[in-house]
Design a protein around this motif. Structure first.
Motif, PDB file in Angstrom:
ATOM      1  N   SER A  36       0.840  -1.204   0.000  1.00  0.00           N
ATOM      2  CA  SER A  36       0.000   0.000   0.000  1.00  0.00           C
ATOM      3  C   SER A  36       0.870   1.247   0.000  1.00  0.00           C
ATOM      4  N   GLY A  37       0.237   2.352  -0.369  1.00  0.00           N
ATOM      5  CA  GLY A  37       0.938   3.633  -0.315  1.00  0.00           C
ATOM      6  C   GLY A  37       1.333   3.993   1.106  1.00  0.00           C
ATOM      7  N   GLU A  38       0.441   3.721   2.061  1.00  0.00           N
ATOM      8  CA  GLU A  38       0.742   4.016   3.467  1.00  0.00           C
ATOM      9  C   GLU A  38       1.969   3.232   3.937  1.00  0.00           C
ATOM     10  N   ALA A  39       2.024   1.946   3.584  1.00  0.00           N
ATOM     11  CA  ALA A  39       3.169   1.117   3.971  1.00  0.00           C
ATOM     12  C   ALA A  39       4.449   1.629   3.313  1.00  0.00           C
ATOM     13  N   ALA A  40       4.346   2.115   2.080  1.00  0.00           N
ATOM     14  CA  ALA A  40       5.515   2.671   1.390  1.00  0.00           C
ATOM     15  C   ALA A  40       6.040   3.893   2.131  1.00  0.00           C
ATOM     16  N   LEU A  41       5.139   4.777   2.531  1.00  0.00           N
ATOM     17  CA  LEU A  41       5.558   5.985   3.241  1.00  0.00           C
ATOM     18  C   LEU A  41       6.219   5.635   4.567  1.00  0.00           C
ATOM     19  N   LYS A  42       5.702   4.637   5.246  1.00  0.00           N
ATOM     20  CA  LYS A  42       6.319   4.190   6.506  1.00  0.00           C
ATOM     21  C   LYS A  42       7.708   3.610   6.249  1.00  0.00           C
ATOM     22  N   GLN A  43       7.837   2.811   5.194  1.00  0.00           N
ATOM     23  CA  GLN A  43       9.129   2.201   4.867  1.00  0.00           C
ATOM     24  C   GLN A  43      10.163   3.266   4.520  1.00  0.00           C
ATOM     25  N   LEU A  44       9.722   4.329   3.871  1.00  0.00           N
ATOM     26  CA  LEU A  44      10.634   5.410   3.491  1.00  0.00           C
ATOM     27  C   LEU A  44      11.129   6.204   4.696  1.00  0.00           C
ATOM     28  N   LEU A  45      10.472   6.047   5.836  1.00  0.00           N
ATOM     29  CA  LEU A  45      10.949   6.700   7.062  1.00  0.00           C
ATOM     30  C   LEU A  45      12.152   5.983   7.650  1.00  0.00           C
ATOM     31  N   VAL A  46      12.311   4.698   7.353  1.00  0.00           N
ATOM     32  CA  VAL A  46      13.372   3.913   7.998  1.00  0.00           C
ATOM     33  C   VAL A  46      14.470   3.451   7.045  1.00  0.00           C
ATOM     34  N   ASP A  47      14.222   3.475   5.737  1.00  0.00           N
ATOM     35  CA  ASP A  47      15.209   2.996   4.770  1.00  0.00           C
ATOM     36  C   ASP A  47      15.441   4.025   3.674  1.00  0.00           C
ATOM     37  N   ASP A  48      16.614   3.942   3.063  1.00  0.00           N
ATOM     38  CA  ASP A  48      16.934   4.740   1.882  1.00  0.00           C
ATOM     39  C   ASP A  48      16.817   3.833   0.664  1.00  0.00           C
ATOM     40  N   GLY A  63      -1.191   5.485  -6.276  1.00  0.00           N
ATOM     41  CA  GLY A  63       0.215   5.783  -6.512  1.00  0.00           C
ATOM     42  C   GLY A  63       0.505   7.258  -6.677  1.00  0.00           C
ATOM     43  N   PHE A  64      -0.430   7.987  -7.272  1.00  0.00           N
ATOM     44  CA  PHE A  64      -0.215   9.420  -7.489  1.00  0.00           C
ATOM     45  C   PHE A  64      -0.168  10.173  -6.158  1.00  0.00           C
ATOM     46  N   GLU A  65      -1.082   9.842  -5.259  1.00  0.00           N
ATOM     47  CA  GLU A  65      -1.087  10.471  -3.938  1.00  0.00           C
ATOM     48  C   GLU A  65       0.167  10.064  -3.151  1.00  0.00           C
ATOM     49  N   THR A  66       0.537   8.795  -3.254  1.00  0.00           N
ATOM     50  CA  THR A  66       1.749   8.310  -2.584  1.00  0.00           C
ATOM     51  C   THR A  66       2.966   9.072  -3.094  1.00  0.00           C
ATOM     52  N   ALA A  67       3.080   9.219  -4.404  1.00  0.00           N
ATOM     53  CA  ALA A  67       4.214   9.944  -4.995  1.00  0.00           C
ATOM     54  C   ALA A  67       4.229  11.397  -4.540  1.00  0.00           C
ATOM     55  N   THR A  68       3.065  12.007  -4.433  1.00  0.00           N
ATOM     56  CA  THR A  68       2.990  13.394  -3.962  1.00  0.00           C
ATOM     57  C   THR A  68       3.574  13.517  -2.557  1.00  0.00           C
ATOM     58  N   HIS A  69       3.222  12.581  -1.678  1.00  0.00           N
ATOM     59  CA  HIS A  69       3.768  12.597  -0.315  1.00  0.00           C
ATOM     60  C   HIS A  69       5.280  12.353  -0.322  1.00  0.00           C
ATOM     61  N   ILE A  70       5.720  11.437  -1.163  1.00  0.00           N
ATOM     62  CA  ILE A  70       7.157  11.130  -1.248  1.00  0.00           C
ATOM     63  C   ILE A  70       7.940  12.370  -1.674  1.00  0.00           C
ATOM     64  N   LYS A  71       7.445  13.078  -2.676  1.00  0.00           N
ATOM     65  CA  LYS A  71       8.159  14.236  -3.211  1.00  0.00           C
ATOM     66  C   LYS A  71       8.090  15.449  -2.281  1.00  0.00           C
ATOM     67  N   ARG A  72       7.174  15.456  -1.339  1.00  0.00           N
ATOM     68  CA  ARG A  72       7.089  16.565  -0.369  1.00  0.00           C
ATOM     69  C   ARG A  72       8.125  16.441   0.747  1.00  0.00           C
ATOM     70  N   ARG A  73       8.583  15.226   0.998  1.00  0.00           N
ATOM     71  CA  ARG A  73       9.531  14.990   2.090  1.00  0.00           C
ATOM     72  C   ARG A  73      10.954  15.309   1.631  1.00  0.00           C
ATOM     73  N   GLU A  74      11.663  16.050   2.428  1.00  0.00           N
ATOM     74  CA  GLU A  74      13.049  16.390   2.102  1.00  0.00           C
ATOM     75  C   GLU A  74      13.895  15.132   1.911  1.00  0.00           C
TER      76      GLU A  74
END
Length: 185
Positions: A36-48, A63-74
């Motif tokens: 899921s997109g939520e799980a992806a965002l959580k995984q991106l908090l702990v891994d590169d 995926g579009f909403e997930t990508a938007t969140h990914i691109k907002r994070r430094e």
């Protein structure tokens, strides 16, 4: 220490994740699969990650909403995203993918060798970026050491020029010896 490049695989269908893992098998990349997109965002908090393979069509957070969140994070805004979708070749969907920051948009069925080649390029770029960062850190460390040594030589020289006593010579020698072994006077 060499860190292994990772690819984040995001798809709500387990069989698609298994297929992606099989396609990437043998590449110098560790696959991390989430459903899921939520799980992806959580995984991106702990891994590169070197690259993200993201299904465009998912329930809840697509995926579009997930990508938007990914691109907002430094921390994650520079991770390349390749959208994968079973949707028809609707140009509007592809444009939407690129608009939210994707580097590519592939519709299924796609050529697995093309996907492998694309992932390989991003993995290689990730490795080279890590190597450059390590070299940059080493150069900064050496610059700092050089400045400390130069400062110690200047201080010792000043002592010797200003005072010809045995105490001044001893102090100058102490300063230089401390600098030689990486200790600050």
């Amino acid at each position: 220490m060499t860190q292994t490049a990772k690819a984040l695989l995001v798809d709500d269908r387990r069989e698609n994740l298994m297929a992606l893992e099989a396609i990437l098998q043998g590449l110098p990349v560790q696959s991390v699969a989430v459903e899921s997109g939520e799980a992806a965002l959580k995984q991106l908090l702990v891994d590169d990650f070197a690259v993200i393979l993201l299904d465009a069509q998912m329930p809840d957070m697509d995926g579009f909403e997930t990508a938007t969140h990914i691109k907002r994070r430094e921390r994650t805004r520079h991770v390349p995203i390749i959208f994968l979708t079973a949707a028809d070749k609707d140009a509007q969907l592809a444009l939407r993918g690129y608009a939210v920051g994707a580097v590519d948009y592939l519709t299924k069925p796609f050529d697995p060798w093309v996907l492998r080649a694309k992932v390989s390029v991003f993995v290689e770029l990730w490795v080279k970026t890590r190597q450059l960062a390590a070299q940059s850190d080493l150069v900064r460390e050496r610059d700092t050491q050089w400045r400390l040594l130069t400062d110690a030589v200047d201080e010792a020289t000043g002592l010797l020029r200003g005072d010809d006593s045995p105490e001044a010579r001893d102090r100058a020698v102490d300063i230089l010896e401390q600098a030689r072994w990486g200790n600050t006077p």
